[in-house]
Scaffold this motif. Structure first.
Motif, PDB file in Angstrom:
ATOM      1  N   ALA A  64      -5.998  42.507   7.644  1.00  0.00           N
ATOM      2  CA  ALA A  64      -6.487  42.044   6.239  1.00  0.00           C
ATOM      3  C   ALA A  64      -6.134  40.413   6.333  1.00  0.00           C
ATOM      4  CB  ALA A  64      -5.404  42.445   5.195  1.00  0.00           C
ATOM      5  N   ARG A  65      -5.193  39.933   6.934  1.00  0.00           N
ATOM      6  CA  ARG A  65      -5.012  38.510   7.278  1.00  0.00           C
ATOM      7  C   ARG A  65      -6.045  37.826   8.085  1.00  0.00           C
ATOM      8  NH1 ARG A  65       0.324  36.277  10.073  1.00  0.00           N
ATOM      9  NH2 ARG A  65      -0.390  34.595  11.260  1.00  0.00           N
ATOM     10  N   VAL A  66      -6.757  38.469   8.992  1.00  0.00           N
ATOM     11  CA  VAL A  66      -7.820  38.002   9.915  1.00  0.00           C
ATOM     12  C   VAL A  66      -9.006  38.266   9.536  1.00  0.00           C
ATOM     13  CG1 VAL A  66      -6.133  37.627  11.898  1.00  0.00           C
ATOM     14  CG2 VAL A  66      -7.509  39.634  11.655  1.00  0.00           C
ATOM     15  N   HIS A  67      -9.131  39.079   8.175  1.00  0.00           N
ATOM     16  CA  HIS A  67     -10.461  39.542   7.983  1.00  0.00           C
ATOM     17  C   HIS A  67     -11.204  40.306   8.938  1.00  0.00           C
ATOM     18  CE1 HIS A  67      -9.470  36.986   4.427  1.00  0.00           C
ATOM     19  NE2 HIS A  67      -9.421  36.009   5.034  1.00  0.00           N
ATOM     20  N   VAL A  68     -10.704  41.091   9.551  1.00  0.00           N
ATOM     21  CA  VAL A  68     -11.230  42.140  10.616  1.00  0.00           C
ATOM     22  C   VAL A  68     -10.784  43.594  10.122  1.00  0.00           C
ATOM     23  CG1 VAL A  68     -11.512  42.788  12.918  1.00  0.00           C
ATOM     24  CG2 VAL A  68     -11.565  40.321  12.344  1.00  0.00           C
ATOM     25  N   ALA A  69     -11.627  44.488  10.651  1.00  0.00           N
ATOM     26  CA  ALA A  69     -11.367  45.844  10.629  1.00  0.00           C
ATOM     27  C   ALA A  69     -10.081  45.952  11.192  1.00  0.00           C
ATOM     28  CB  ALA A  69     -12.365  46.867  10.933  1.00  0.00           C
ATOM     29  N   GLN A  70      -9.216  47.106  10.933  1.00  0.00           N
ATOM     30  CA  GLN A  70      -7.877  47.573  11.805  1.00  0.00           C
ATOM     31  C   GLN A  70      -8.530  47.911  13.242  1.00  0.00           C
ATOM     32  OE1 GLN A  70      -5.012  49.827   9.899  1.00  0.00           O
ATOM     33  NE2 GLN A  70      -4.400  50.484  11.980  1.00  0.00           N
ATOM     34  N   PRO A  71      -9.386  48.773  13.264  1.00  0.00           N
ATOM     35  CA  PRO A  71      -9.828  49.297  14.759  1.00  0.00           C
ATOM     36  C   PRO A  71     -10.018  48.088  15.760  1.00  0.00           C
ATOM     37  CG  PRO A  71     -10.802  50.721  13.252  1.00  0.00           C
ATOM     38  CD  PRO A  71     -10.175  49.631  12.335  1.00  0.00           C
ATOM     39  N   GLY A  72     -10.825  47.103  15.023  1.00  0.00           N
ATOM     40  CA  GLY A  72     -11.122  45.999  15.927  1.00  0.00           C
ATOM     41  C   GLY A  72      -9.829  45.158  16.393  1.00  0.00           C
ATOM     42  N   VAL A  73      -8.835  44.890  15.493  1.00  0.00           N
ATOM     43  CA  VAL A  73      -7.668  44.186  15.866  1.00  0.00           C
ATOM     44  C   VAL A  73      -7.024  45.036  16.985  1.00  0.00           C
ATOM     45  CG1 VAL A  73      -5.377  43.732  14.909  1.00  0.00           C
ATOM     46  CG2 VAL A  73      -7.624  43.100  13.657  1.00  0.00           C
ATOM     47  N   SER A  74      -6.825  46.401  16.676  1.00  0.00           N
ATOM     48  CA  SER A  74      -6.227  47.314  17.520  1.00  0.00           C
ATOM     49  C   SER A  74      -6.738  47.137  18.982  1.00  0.00           C
ATOM     50  CB  SER A  74      -6.200  48.689  17.039  1.00  0.00           C
ATOM     51  OG  SER A  74      -5.275  48.904  15.944  1.00  0.00           O
ATOM     52  N   ALA A  75      -8.010  47.232  19.040  1.00  0.00           N
ATOM     53  CA  ALA A  75      -9.007  47.336  20.409  1.00  0.00           C
ATOM     54  C   ALA A  75      -8.607  45.800  21.015  1.00  0.00           C
ATOM     55  CB  ALA A  75     -10.378  47.485  20.073  1.00  0.00           C
ATOM     56  N   GLN A  76      -8.722  44.790  20.298  1.00  0.00           N
ATOM     57  CA  GLN A  76      -8.493  43.550  21.007  1.00  0.00           C
ATOM     58  C   GLN A  76      -7.110  43.462  21.425  1.00  0.00           C
ATOM     59  OE1 GLN A  76     -10.839  41.452  21.733  1.00  0.00           O
ATOM     60  NE2 GLN A  76     -12.570  42.532  20.891  1.00  0.00           N
ATOM     61  N   VAL A  77      -6.084  43.758  20.767  1.00  0.00           N
ATOM     62  CA  VAL A  77      -4.708  43.724  21.304  1.00  0.00           C
ATOM     63  C   VAL A  77      -4.598  44.687  22.678  1.00  0.00           C
ATOM     64  CG1 VAL A  77      -2.194  44.147  20.741  1.00  0.00           C
ATOM     65  CG2 VAL A  77      -3.782  43.124  19.240  1.00  0.00           C
ATOM     66  N   ARG A  78      -5.047  45.713  22.546  1.00  0.00           N
ATOM     67  CA  ARG A  78      -4.947  46.670  23.969  1.00  0.00           C
ATOM     68  C   ARG A  78      -5.805  45.816  25.003  1.00  0.00           C
ATOM     69  NH1 ARG A  78      -2.694  51.217  22.854  1.00  0.00           N
ATOM     70  NH2 ARG A  78      -2.793  52.262  20.719  1.00  0.00           N
ATOM     71  N   ARG A  79      -6.912  45.308  24.723  1.00  0.00           N
ATOM     72  CA  ARG A  79      -7.430  44.705  25.870  1.00  0.00           C
ATOM     73  C   ARG A  79      -6.638  43.469  26.322  1.00  0.00           C
ATOM     74  NH1 ARG A  79     -13.649  43.929  23.473  1.00  0.00           N
ATOM     75  NH2 ARG A  79     -14.368  45.913  23.487  1.00  0.00           N
ATOM     76  N   LEU A  80      -5.891  42.736  25.397  1.00  0.00           N
ATOM     77  CA  LEU A  80      -4.900  41.893  25.953  1.00  0.00           C
ATOM     78  C   LEU A  80      -3.921  42.334  26.790  1.00  0.00           C
ATOM     79  CD1 LEU A  80      -3.956  38.781  25.960  1.00  0.00           C
ATOM     80  CD2 LEU A  80      -2.829  39.386  23.837  1.00  0.00           C
ATOM     81  N   GLU A  81      -3.317  43.535  26.325  1.00  0.00           N
ATOM     82  CA  GLU A  81      -2.165  44.186  26.992  1.00  0.00           C
ATOM     83  C   GLU A  81      -2.787  44.537  28.366  1.00  0.00           C
ATOM     84  OE1 GLU A  81       0.423  46.132  23.750  1.00  0.00           O
ATOM     85  OE2 GLU A  81      -1.352  47.127  24.009  1.00  0.00           O
ATOM     86  N   ARG A  82      -4.167  45.447  28.649  1.00  0.00           N
ATOM     87  CA  ARG A  82      -4.514  45.675  29.799  1.00  0.00           C
ATOM     88  C   ARG A  82      -4.821  44.409  30.624  1.00  0.00           C
ATOM     89  NH1 ARG A  82      -7.783  49.060  26.777  1.00  0.00           N
ATOM     90  NH2 ARG A  82      -9.529  47.858  26.832  1.00  0.00           N
ATOM     91  N   GLU A  83      -5.255  43.227  30.148  1.00  0.00           N
ATOM     92  CA  GLU A  83      -5.173  42.223  31.081  1.00  0.00           C
ATOM     93  C   GLU A  83      -3.866  41.812  31.588  1.00  0.00           C
ATOM     94  OE1 GLU A  83      -7.148  37.811  30.864  1.00  0.00           O
ATOM     95  OE2 GLU A  83      -7.832  38.965  29.261  1.00  0.00           O
ATOM     96  N   LEU A  84      -2.911  41.851  30.873  1.00  0.00           N
ATOM     97  CA  LEU A  84      -1.594  41.248  31.098  1.00  0.00           C
ATOM     98  C   LEU A  84      -0.892  42.207  31.816  1.00  0.00           C
ATOM     99  CD1 LEU A  84      -0.672  39.264  27.878  1.00  0.00           C
ATOM    100  CD2 LEU A  84      -1.557  38.205  30.236  1.00  0.00           C
ATOM    101  N   GLY A  85      -1.237  43.447  31.864  1.00  0.00           N
ATOM    102  CA  GLY A  85      -0.624  44.626  32.567  1.00  0.00           C
ATOM    103  C   GLY A  85       0.717  45.122  31.896  1.00  0.00           C
TER     104      GLY A  85
END
Length: 291
Positions: A23-44
Motif C-alpha cells: 500500500a505504501r509503494v502503491h504496488v500490488a502485494q504479489p509484485g512486492v513479494s516477487a521483487q524482494v525474492r529476486r533481490l534475495e536470489r541475487e544476494l544468495g
C-alpha cells in the motif's frame, strides 16, 4: 539489483508487513513479494523472516538494510540536486502563522506570489499560538513561521525580525487612566486586565514583567486577537494590554507602559536551515518581502 527492489525491501522492513508495504509503494502485494525474492536470489541469502506474525529482517537483511537506505537516499539527493540546478522547485511547504498576523502581514499575498512562481509546490497553512508554531519549526513539522517571541530566541530556531512594537494599556476614553502619559504594571495590579492567552509571546513577556515587579495580576478576560481585547476595553470591561497598533480606534485610549515593554514579530525557521528546495525558495521570498 534494481532500485525498486531496494525500495520494496526497505518498505517491508519498516512496515513489518508485505500488505502495508504494498500500500505504501502503491504496488500490488504479489509484485512486492516477487521483487524482494529476486533481490534475495541475487544476494544468495534470505533477507526477511516470514515465519512469524510479522515480517522481520534476518541477520543478512539487517546487514543489507543500511546500504539499501543509503542507496535510496543517494538517488533522492541526486534528483534534488538536478531539480535545484534546473530551477524546478517542487515539493511541499508548511507555513505556521499567528491568526492575527495572517491579514496584517498579507500572508495570502506572499503565498499567492510564491505559488505563481512555483506552481508545483503544495502549500499548507496552519494557524496557532506562537509557542505551538515555533515548536512545529523546531520539530520539523513547519518549514517557516510568522510568530511572536519574548526576549529569548528558542533553541534550534533562527529568526529575522519583521516588526517590533511597544505594548500599551488600552482603556475607554472615560477611564481614569485615559489622560495619563504612562502607567506601570504595579499601578494596574488592582484593575481587571484583558490579555492574550498563555502560549503567546506577549503573555510570556507580561508574565516575566509581572514576576519581576512582584505583581499578581487580575486577569478578567482572554482572547487571541489584540483588536478584540481593545474592543473589550472600549466597553469598560477592564484594561487591555496590547500592541500599540491594536489600540488605534477612536473609542480607545492607549497609555504606554513604564518601563517600556516591546513585543517582537519574527520570521522563524530551523537554525540548520530549511531542508527542501521549496522551503528554501519560500524563505528567500519571505525574507525579501517581510523582514
Amino acid at each position: 539489483m534494481e532500485l525498486r527492489q531496494l525500495e520494496y525491501f526497505v518498505a517491508v522492513v519498516e512496515e513489518a508487513s508485505f500488505t502495508r508495504a504494498a500500500a505504501r509503494v502503491h504496488v500490488a502485494q504479489p509484485g512486492v513479494s516477487a521483487q524482494v525474492r529476486r533481490l534475495e536470489r541475487e544476494l544468495g541469502q534470505p533477507l526477511l523472516d516470514r515465519s512469524g506474525r510479522g515480517v522481520t529482517p534476518t541477520a543478512a537483511g539487517a546487514a543489507v538494510l543500511p546500504f539499501a537506505r543509503a542507496a535510496l537516499a543517494a538517488v533522492a539527493g541526486a534528483r534534488q540536486a538536478v531539480d535545484e540546478l534546473a530551477g524546478l522547485v517542487r515539493g511541499h511547504v508548511t507555513v505556521g502563522v499567528l491568526p492575527a498576523l495572517a491579514t496584517q502581514l498579507d500572508v495570502a499575498g506572499l503565498l499567492a506570489d510564491f505559488h505563481d512562481a512555483h506552481p508545483g509546490v503544495e502549500i499548507a497553512l496552519t494557524e496557532d499560538a506562537s509557542d505551538a508554531v515555533l515548536d512545529g519549526v523546531r520539530e520539523g513539522r513547519v518549514d517557516l513561521a510568522l510568530a511572536g517571541i519574548a526576549a529569548r530566541v528558542p533553541d534550534g530556531i533562527a529568526v529575522e525580525t519583521v516588526a517590533e512594537e511597544r505594548l500599551v494599556a488600552a482603556v475607554a476614553p472615560g477611564d481614569p487612566l485615559a489622560g495619563r502619559e504612562t502607567t506601570t504594571l504595579a499601578a494596574l495590579a488592582e484593575r481587571p486586565l484583558i490579555c492574550l492567552p498563555r502560549g503567546t509571546s506577549v503573555r510570556a513577556l507580561l508574565e516575566d514583567a509581572w514576576a519581576r515587579a512582584g505583581v499578581r495580576p487580575r486577569i478578567a478576560f482572554e482572547a487571541s486577537a489584540p483588536p478584540v481585547l481593545a474592543r473589550f476595553a472600549a466597553r469598560g470591561l477592564g484594561v487591555a494590554i496590547v500592541p500599540e497598533s491594536a489600540a488605534q480606534a477612536p473609542d480607545v485610549r492607549a497609555v504606554p507602559l513604564r518601563p517600556a515593554l516591546h513585543g517582537r514579530l519574527v520570521l522563524a525557521w530551523r537554525a540548520d536551515g530549511p531542508t527542501s528546495p521549496a522551503a528554501r525558495a519560500l524563505l528567500t521570498l519571505a525574507r525579501d518581502r517581510l523582514a
